[in-house]
Write a protein that holds these residues in place. Structure first.
Motif, PDB file in Angstrom:
ATOM      1  N   LEU A  32     -37.040   9.899 -58.435  1.00 24.32           N
ATOM      2  CA  LEU A  32     -36.258   9.333 -57.661  1.00 24.32           C
ATOM      3  C   LEU A  32     -37.160  10.136 -56.029  1.00 24.32           C
ATOM      4  N   VAL A  33     -37.101   9.465 -54.171  1.00 35.90           N
ATOM      5  CA  VAL A  33     -37.519  10.284 -53.396  1.00 35.90           C
ATOM      6  C   VAL A  33     -36.445  11.232 -53.331  1.00 35.90           C
ATOM      7  N   SER A  34     -36.662  12.621 -52.809  1.00 37.73           N
ATOM      8  CA  SER A  34     -35.678  13.824 -52.126  1.00 37.73           C
ATOM      9  C   SER A  34     -36.466  14.626 -51.868  1.00 37.73           C
ATOM     10  N   GLU A  35     -35.570  15.548 -50.205  1.00 35.05           N
ATOM     11  CA  GLU A  35     -35.618  16.006 -49.912  1.00 35.05           C
ATOM     12  C   GLU A  35     -33.908  16.645 -49.244  1.00 35.05           C
ATOM     13  N   PHE A  36     -34.662  17.576 -49.009  1.00 35.21           N
ATOM     14  CA  PHE A  36     -34.006  18.813 -48.707  1.00 35.21           C
ATOM     15  C   PHE A  36     -33.822  19.201 -46.987  1.00 35.21           C
ATOM     16  N   LEU A  37     -32.536  19.471 -46.517  1.00 31.17           N
ATOM     17  CA  LEU A  37     -32.263  19.629 -45.306  1.00 31.17           C
ATOM     18  C   LEU A  37     -31.317  20.941 -44.470  1.00 31.17           C
ATOM     19  N   MET A  38     -31.242  21.504 -44.071  1.00 29.29           N
ATOM     20  CA  MET A  38     -30.885  22.957 -42.884  1.00 29.29           C
ATOM     21  C   MET A  38     -30.764  23.219 -41.849  1.00 29.29           C
ATOM     22  N   SER A  39     -29.472  22.891 -41.723  1.00 32.04           N
ATOM     23  CA  SER A  39     -28.652  23.507 -40.028  1.00 32.04           C
ATOM     24  C   SER A  39     -27.426  23.502 -39.649  1.00 32.04           C
ATOM     25  N   GLY A  40     -27.341  24.699 -38.537  1.00 33.67           N
ATOM     26  CA  GLY A  40     -26.913  25.417 -38.088  1.00 33.67           C
ATOM     27  C   GLY A  40     -25.606  24.190 -36.995  1.00 33.67           C
ATOM     28  N   GLY A  41     -24.120  25.062 -36.807  1.00 39.60           N
ATOM     29  CA  GLY A  41     -22.878  25.026 -36.041  1.00 39.60           C
ATOM     30  C   GLY A  41     -22.057  23.784 -37.075  1.00 39.60           C
ATOM     31  N   LEU A  42     -21.508  23.267 -36.296  1.00 42.00           N
ATOM     32  CA  LEU A  42     -20.344  22.650 -36.579  1.00 42.00           C
ATOM     33  C   LEU A  42     -20.853  21.405 -38.018  1.00 42.00           C
ATOM     34  N   GLN A  43     -19.874  21.642 -39.124  1.00 33.01           N
ATOM     35  CA  GLN A  43     -20.340  20.903 -40.286  1.00 33.01           C
ATOM     36  C   GLN A  43     -20.423  19.838 -39.536  1.00 33.01           C
ATOM     37  N   ALA A  44     -19.113  18.629 -39.844  1.00 39.21           N
ATOM     38  CA  ALA A  44     -19.049  18.151 -39.093  1.00 39.21           C
ATOM     39  C   ALA A  44     -20.018  17.121 -38.862  1.00 39.21           C
ATOM     40  N   ASP A  45     -20.083  18.483 -37.046  1.00 36.89           N
ATOM     41  CA  ASP A  45     -21.511  17.428 -35.933  1.00 36.89           C
ATOM     42  C   ASP A  45     -22.371  17.686 -36.674  1.00 36.89           C
ATOM     43  N   SER A  46     -23.258  18.672 -37.416  1.00 34.12           N
ATOM     44  CA  SER A  46     -24.070  18.236 -38.004  1.00 34.12           C
ATOM     45  C   SER A  46     -24.459  17.677 -39.211  1.00 34.12           C
ATOM     46  N   ILE A  47     -23.367  16.734 -39.942  1.00 35.39           N
ATOM     47  CA  ILE A  47     -23.502  15.994 -40.990  1.00 35.39           C
ATOM     48  C   ILE A  47     -23.258  14.848 -39.789  1.00 35.39           C
ATOM     49  N   LEU A  48     -22.817  14.347 -38.833  1.00 35.40           N
ATOM     50  CA  LEU A  48     -23.290  13.051 -38.062  1.00 35.40           C
ATOM     51  C   LEU A  48     -24.283  12.664 -37.527  1.00 35.40           C
ATOM     52  N   ASP A  49     -24.643  14.407 -37.209  1.00 33.76           N
ATOM     53  CA  ASP A  49     -26.537  14.036 -36.103  1.00 33.76           C
ATOM     54  C   ASP A  49     -27.532  13.807 -37.178  1.00 33.76           C
ATOM     55  N   ALA A  50     -27.302  14.527 -38.418  1.00 30.13           N
ATOM     56  CA  ALA A  50     -28.423  14.303 -39.750  1.00 30.13           C
ATOM     57  C   ALA A  50     -28.283  12.618 -40.398  1.00 30.13           C
ATOM     58  N   ALA A  51     -27.505  12.396 -39.865  1.00 29.26           N
ATOM     59  CA  ALA A  51     -26.879  10.861 -40.646  1.00 29.26           C
ATOM     60  C   ALA A  51     -27.709  10.563 -39.523  1.00 29.26           C
ATOM     61  N   ARG A  52     -27.544  10.475 -38.121  1.00 28.00           N
ATOM     62  CA  ARG A  52     -28.116   9.234 -37.615  1.00 28.00           C
ATOM     63  C   ARG A  52     -29.625   9.617 -37.377  1.00 28.00           C
ATOM     64  N   ALA A  53     -30.260  10.598 -37.341  1.00 27.43           N
ATOM     65  CA  ALA A  53     -31.424  11.166 -37.093  1.00 27.43           C
ATOM     66  C   ALA A  53     -31.784  10.972 -37.775  1.00 27.43           C
ATOM     67  N   GLN A  54     -31.553  10.784 -39.113  1.00 27.04           N
ATOM     68  CA  GLN A  54     -32.509  10.666 -41.032  1.00 27.04           C
ATOM     69  C   GLN A  54     -32.118   9.042 -41.320  1.00 27.04           C
ATOM     70  N   SER A  55     -31.637   7.616 -40.245  1.00 24.93           N
ATOM     71  CA  SER A  55     -30.804   6.529 -40.470  1.00 24.93           C
ATOM     72  C   SER A  55     -30.777   6.470 -41.836  1.00 24.93           C
ATOM     73  N   VAL A  56     -29.768   7.333 -42.719  1.00 23.78           N
ATOM     74  CA  VAL A  56     -29.157   7.166 -43.020  1.00 23.78           C
ATOM     75  C   VAL A  56     -28.284   6.202 -43.457  1.00 23.78           C
ATOM     76  N   ASP A  57     -27.942   5.431 -44.708  1.00 24.23           N
ATOM     77  CA  ASP A  57     -27.456   4.202 -44.550  1.00 24.23           C
ATOM     78  C   ASP A  57     -26.286   4.427 -45.931  1.00 24.23           C
ATOM     79  N   MET A  58     -26.037   6.142 -45.925  1.00 24.90           N
ATOM     80  CA  MET A  58     -24.894   6.105 -46.354  1.00 24.90           C
ATOM     81  C   MET A  58     -24.530   7.921 -47.066  1.00 24.90           C
ATOM     82  N   ILE A  59     -23.630   8.095 -46.768  1.00 23.39           N
ATOM     83  CA  ILE A  59     -22.949   9.018 -46.718  1.00 23.39           C
ATOM     84  C   ILE A  59     -22.108   9.838 -47.890  1.00 23.39           C
ATOM     85  N   VAL A  60     -22.493  10.545 -49.111  1.00 22.44           N
ATOM     86  CA  VAL A  60     -22.175  10.965 -49.898  1.00 22.44           C
ATOM     87  C   VAL A  60     -21.115  12.146 -50.056  1.00 22.44           C
ATOM     88  N   MET A  61     -19.787  12.217 -50.095  1.00 20.61           N
ATOM     89  CA  MET A  61     -19.067  13.395 -49.590  1.00 20.61           C
ATOM     90  C   MET A  61     -17.836  13.610 -50.867  1.00 20.61           C
TER      91      MET A  61
END
Length: 318
Positions: free
Chosen positions: A236-265
Motif C-alpha cells: 500500500l501507499v502510505s505516509e505520515f503527517l504531524m501537526s499541532g493545535g486542537l485535535q479536531a481542527d487539525s484532523i479536519l484541516d489535514a483531511a481538507r489539505a490532503q483531499s482525502v476521501d475518508m477519515i478512519v477513527m
C-alpha cells in the motif's frame, strides 16, 4: 494480514433523504470494490406505545410502507444495475434499534448511514440514530454527510485515500488495523496523522522542557515511520503527517489539505461519542467533516486475520 475470500456483507440504512443519497453512492462503491453483498434497509418509524390498530395509525403505516417499498425497489434496482447482489428489508420500530438488530442478524461487516438527513445533523447524529448505531454496532460504521447528490441518484463515489488519526492507543491502532484491511480490498492509500499536544508556557513566559518535547517528537516520528513501513510492506501507499493545535481542527484541516476521501477513527463507544477515542474530538469531527467518517469500535476482522500492528503502541513514558 490476509484479505478474506468469503463474500462480505454491507448494510446500508436509508431514509430517502439527501444524506442517504450520498451514502448510497458510497455503499455501492464499497460493495463493488470489496465484492460484497448489499442489504438496503429502511425503518418505518413507529414509537413504542402507539397502537397500530388505530385507523389513523394504520393509515400512516400503510402510506409509509408504500413510500418505503417504492424507494427500496429503486435503490436495489440501481445497485443491481452496477452488478451488485442486493436485497432489501423493511422494519418497523425505533430506527437505531432496528438497524442494530439487522446488523447483528446478518453478521454485517460494515454499516453505512447518511447524516444531515430529514432533520439537522445535531438531531440526526448527536444523541440520536447515528450516534446510537456507532456506539452499539457489532461492526464499523461509515457515516456519510449529505452532498450535492439528489435522492434517486446512485452517483459514483471514489475512495482512493484515507486519513487515520493516530495517538498510539489500542483504539487508534484498531482503527488503523481495520483501515489497512479495507485499504487492501480497495487499493486505497493511507495517510497517518498524529496531532502533537500544544506547547504550554510557564509563568515566566518561557517554554520549559523543550528538550523533553523534542525527544518525545523524535520518538513519535520513529513510531509513525515504523507504522508506515509495515503498511507499505503490504503493497500500500502510505505516509505520515504531524501537526499541532486542537485535535479536531487539525484532523479536519489535514483531511481538507490532503483531499482525502475518508477519515478512519477509533472509538471506545461504551458511553457514546463524548467518550470516544479523542474525548469529544470524534464527535466534533463527525459533526463538521465534509467527507465520510468511518468509526471503528469493534473492528470486524476475519477469523484467520493475523494482526500486523501488535506491539507498536506508544510507551507510557512518551
Amino acid at each position: 494480514m490476509s484479505v478474506p475470500t468469503g463474500r462480505l456483507k454491507i448494510l446500508f440504512a436509508t431514509d430517502g433523504s439527501q444524506g442517504s443519497a450520498r451514502a448510497e453512492a458510497y455503499a455501492c462503491a464499497l460493495a463493488q470494490s470489496w465484492g460484497a453483498s448489499l442489504t438496503v434497509m429502511s425503518v418505518l418509524e413507529f414509537p413504542p406505545g402507539m397502537n397500530p390498530d388505530y385507523a389513523v395509525n394504520r393509515l400512516y403505516l400503510d402510506e409509509l410502507m408504500q413510500e418505503t417499498t417504492t424507494r427500496l425497489v429503486d435503490v436495489t434496482a440501481r445497485a443491481g444495475g452496477l452488478g451488485l447482489l442486493a436485497q432489501s428489508r423493511i422494519a418497523t420500530g425505533i430506527p437505531s434499534e432496528e438497524v442494530l438488530a439487522v446488523a447483528g442478524a446478518e453478521d454485517a461487516d460494515l454499516v453505512v448511514v447518511g447524516t444531515r438527513g430529514k432533520t439537522s445533523l445535531e438531531h440526526v447524529l448527536l444523541g440520536s440514530t447515528a450516534e446510537r448505531i456507532i456506539r452499539m454496532a457489532p461492526c464499523p460504521v461509515l457515516t456519510v454527510p449529505a452532498g450535492k447528490q439528489r435522492a434517486g441518484e446512485c452517483q459514483k463515489a471514489t475512495v482512493t485515500s484515507m486519513l487515520v488519526p493516530i495517538d498510539f492507543s489500542e483504539c487508534s491502532l484498531d482503527a488503523l488495523e481495520y483501515g489497512a484491511l479495507i485499504a487492501r480490498r480497495a487499493n486505497v492509500s493511507m495517510k497517518l496523522l498524529h496531532v502533537l499536544e500544544p506547547m504550554s508556557y510557564g509563568l515566566d513566559l518561557t517554554l520549559p522542557h523543550i528538550a523533553q518535547r523534542e525527544s518525545s517528537k523524535a520518538a513519535i516520528t520513529k513510531r509513525l515511520s515504523n507504522l508506515v513501513s509495515v503498511i507499505t510492506s503490504l503493497g500500500l501507499v502510505s505516509e505520515f503527517l504531524m501537526s499541532g493545535g486542537l485535535q479536531a481542527d487539525s484532523i479536519l484541516d489535514a483531511a481538507r489539505a490532503q483531499s482525502v476521501d475518508m477519515i478512519v477513527m477509533g472509538t471506545h463507544g461504551r458511553r457514546g461519542l463524548s467518550h470516544a477515542l479523542f474525548g469529544s474530538v470524534a464527535e466534533s469531527v463527525l459533526r463538521r467533516s465534509s467527507c465520510p467518517v468511518l468509526t471503528v469500535r469493534s473492528p470486524k476482522l476475519p477469523p484467520d486475520h493475523r494482526r500486523i500492528l501488535s506491539g507498536l503502541s506508544m510507551p507510557p513514558t512518551v
